[in-house]
Write an enzyme that holds these catalytic residues in place. Structure first.
Site, PDB file in Angstrom:
ATOM      1  N   SER A  64       1.037  -1.280  -0.211  1.00  0.00           N
ATOM      2  CA  SER A  64       0.019  -0.117   0.170  1.00  0.00           C
ATOM      3  C   SER A  64       1.201   1.604  -0.347  1.00  0.00           C
ATOM      4  O   SER A  64       1.784   1.049   0.679  1.00  0.00           O
ATOM      5  CB  SER A  64      -1.226   0.103   1.112  1.00  0.00           C
TER       6      SER A  64
HETATM    7  N1  SAH Z   1      -0.379  -4.374   4.189  1.00  0.00           N
HETATM    8  C1  SAH Z   1      -0.518  -5.341   2.623  1.00  0.00           C
HETATM    9  C2  SAH Z   1      -1.467  -4.285   0.906  1.00  0.00           C
HETATM   10  C3  SAH Z   1      -1.171  -5.560   0.305  1.00  0.00           C
HETATM   11  S1  SAH Z   1      -2.755  -5.633  -0.824  1.00  0.00           S
HETATM   12  C4  SAH Z   1       0.845  -3.894   2.187  1.00  0.00           C
HETATM   13  O1  SAH Z   1       0.590  -2.967   2.476  1.00  0.00           O
HETATM   14  O2  SAH Z   1       1.656  -4.523   1.474  1.00  0.00           O
HETATM   15  C5  SAH Z   1      -4.003  -6.503   0.225  1.00  0.00           C
HETATM   16  C6  SAH Z   1      -3.489  -7.896   0.722  1.00  0.00           C
HETATM   17  O3  SAH Z   1      -4.917  -8.365   0.441  1.00  0.00           O
HETATM   18  C7  SAH Z   1      -3.201  -8.722  -0.665  1.00  0.00           C
HETATM   19  O4  SAH Z   1      -1.781  -9.093  -0.310  1.00  0.00           O
HETATM   20  C8  SAH Z   1      -3.312  -9.898  -0.971  1.00  0.00           C
HETATM   21  O5  SAH Z   1      -4.066 -11.190  -1.050  1.00  0.00           O
HETATM   22  C9  SAH Z   1      -4.944 -10.051   0.862  1.00  0.00           C
HETATM   23  N2  SAH Z   1      -5.986 -10.318   0.523  1.00  0.00           N
HETATM   24  C10 SAH Z   1      -7.239 -10.019  -0.848  1.00  0.00           C
HETATM   25  N3  SAH Z   1      -8.762 -10.875  -0.167  1.00  0.00           N
HETATM   26  C11 SAH Z   1      -8.236 -11.547   1.585  1.00  0.00           C
HETATM   27  C12 SAH Z   1      -8.839 -12.181   2.166  1.00  0.00           C
HETATM   28  N4  SAH Z   1      -9.775 -12.473   1.848  1.00  0.00           N
HETATM   29  N5  SAH Z   1      -8.306 -12.698   3.148  1.00  0.00           N
HETATM   30  C13 SAH Z   1      -6.892 -12.365   3.776  1.00  0.00           C
HETATM   31  N6  SAH Z   1      -6.176 -11.346   3.128  1.00  0.00           N
HETATM   32  C14 SAH Z   1      -6.816 -10.666   1.433  1.00  0.00           C
END
Ligand code: SAH
Length: 213
Positions: A64
């Site tokens: 993010s």
């Molecule tokens: N906090 C992370 C954001 C990653 S993007 C960072 O700063 O790197 C969002 C993430 O949510 C992705 O890795 C995606 O695979 C995950 N995601 C999507 N749907 C999800 C679900 N149902 N349960 C858990 N994780 C999920």
């Protein structure tokens, strides 16, 4: 991979950028200033690590934007020792911010590849999450509930009911809600069945997908 003076300098500039965009929580700004974001990214993107932008990580996901991480974290009002559930571990950068603020963090990731990568790498940087979990964030983490706060770091087409029910009274859920564009939404639990809902403008996230992958 190293954390050099050059990286530290770039990080301070990033703190200034995030501050200029309206983040005021000193603890959050300190965390952004301390955490080596470049180590959470794939090497080809390292030069971009201290721009205030989201970038691709493994499995078609993104780390993010720092401003977004700061904004969501500020809304959580983290206190030392808070028990926090994060949905969407991804790179682990947001997880590290929460750990640095003294929270006990449980974080769920649905992509096996990312879960494995981050689980191996995260402790090497010296951060200690309570638990990183491979699972589906839509169902939350009943075994560890209730939480002081819950943060969702992917765009949710709707608010999953289990997340609301796994909050303590007084607890906060920060969740971007919507399909293409999301509205950052804060739910505060006022009673067993009462929730206050506040909205904080538009953001863009990768989608919260159901089930594991
Ligand atoms: N906090 C992370 C954001 C990653 S993007 C960072 O700063 O790197 C969002 C993430 O949510 C992705 O890795 C995606 O695979 C995950 N995601 C999507 N749907 C999800 C679900 N149902 N349960 C858990 N994780 C999920």
């Amino acid at each position: 991979m190293k954390d050099t003076f050059k990286h530290k300098g770039m990080r301070q500039q990033l703190v200034e950028v995030v501050k200029a965009k309206g983040i005021t929580d000193v603890n959050v700004l300190n965390a952004i200033g301390k955490i080596p974001r470049h180590l959470f990214m794939d090497s080809s993107f390292i030069d971009h690590a201290y721009q205030d932008k989201a970038f691709p990580i493994a499995a078609d996901q993104t780390i993010s934007q720092p401003y977004t991480v700061a904004f969501q974290t500020e809304l959580l009002q983290v206190k030392q020792g808070d028990k926090i559930l994060e949905i969407g571990t991804g790179s682990g950068y947001q997880t590290a911010v929460l750990c640095l603020l003294g929270a006990q963090v449980f974080s769920i990731e649905r992509q096996k590849e990312l879960f494995k990568k981050t689980s191996q790498f995260f402790p090497k940087l010296g951060y200690r999450a309570k638990k990183l979990i491979f699972g589906d964030g839509y169902i939350g983490l009943e075994d560890e509930a209730p939480f002081d706060s819950i943060i969702v770091t992917a765009g949710a087409p709707f608010v999953p009911k289990p997340l609301l029910s796994q909050l303590k009274i007084g607890g906060r859920l920060v969740i971007p809600v919507g399909d293409e564009i999301q509205i950052m939404t804060l739910f505060t639990r006022k009673g067993t069945k009462e929730f206050e809902q506040q909205e904080f403008g538009e953001f863009r996230f990768v989608p919260l997908l159901e089930d594991k992958n």
